[in-house]
Write an enzyme that holds these catalytic residues in place. Sequence first.
Site, short mmCIF file in Angstrom:
data_model
loop_
_atom_site.label_atom_id
_atom_site.label_comp_id
_atom_site.label_asym_id
_atom_site.label_seq_id
_atom_site.Cartn_x
_atom_site.Cartn_y
_atom_site.Cartn_z
N SER A 1 0.88 -1.12 0.16
CA SER A 1 0.02 0.12 -0.13
C SER A 1 0.79 1.32 0.16
O SER A 1 0.42 2.33 -0.31
CB SER A 1 -1.07 0.00 1.25
OG SER A 1 -0.27 0.13 2.46
N LYS B 1 0.97 4.35 6.91
CA LYS B 1 0.43 5.13 5.63
C LYS B 1 1.06 6.70 5.86
O LYS B 1 1.55 7.02 6.76
CB LYS B 1 -1.09 5.55 5.90
CG LYS B 1 -2.02 4.13 6.07
CD LYS B 1 -1.93 3.45 4.79
CE LYS B 1 -2.86 2.14 4.64
NZ LYS B 1 -2.62 1.29 3.75
#
Length: 285
Positions: A42, A119
């Site tokens: 990701s 993230k």
Amino acid sequence: MSENGGLVGSIVETVKTIVYALLIAGIFRTVFFQPFWIPSGSMKDTLLIGDFLFVNKMAYGYSYASCPSIKIERFGIDVDAEDLCGWMQSGDGRFLGGTPERGDVIVFRHPVTGADYIKRLIGLPGDTVQVKEGLLYLNGKQVQVAADDTFSETYEPQGPEGNLPRCANGPVGPGGDCEKLRFLETLPSSVEGEPDVTHGILKITDRGYANNTPAFTVPEGKYFFMGDNRDNSTDSRFQQTAGGVGFVDYKDLIGRADRIMFSSGGRSMLYFWTWRSDRYFKAVE
């Protein structure tokens, strides 16, 4: 001293040494740095599957999330950070708290599952975040983006989980070149006088919900995160009710990822021929 007495004494000293070592390691992990393996794609190509880094827990101070979760299924051990340090969740939930900056790469606890996620911080409290036709808008203004080169990787199972990468160049057979478009995105600095944050992002498509979202206004005390691999990331664009991350509480931040220490591109760290020495000690930008 008898032979048996000496043996017992030696065993006791060994056990004490092990206990002290575990205590020191536990304190070090809780207070200073937490090891973290990258399990998914990701955050490509900022972070690759198999990158190993230490998370700087001092960057934003300490909360219940700074305490380790101890899970050993084989022995039925499942101790959550909330079990150990839930008492720290009163007030704003942080001790010696620091302010995260837009563009930081942060490890945090998922608000529902408690799993560790990593993230990039996009939206601060009060910010409005939206994605339209694959482009990021922050507080109503399109974030600067410039085309870069093409990111290419082999289409094959990656990491211990054996996940296959997604490709922008259509169906790709095993061993083929899986390509994604790479862009340089520049986030406006959240600190006056500091330079803006430029980082790479990968794109596969401009279609779908992830590329055409509602406008999200970040509540006070919460943060909005996105993965750099924009079309292959479950993040704050997806609300918790849909299995996503949603907004993340300040108390759920664990620390900032500053530098990659080691990297292995194989299914196991023991596959030494897959070690990526060019990523050792690489700064996370």
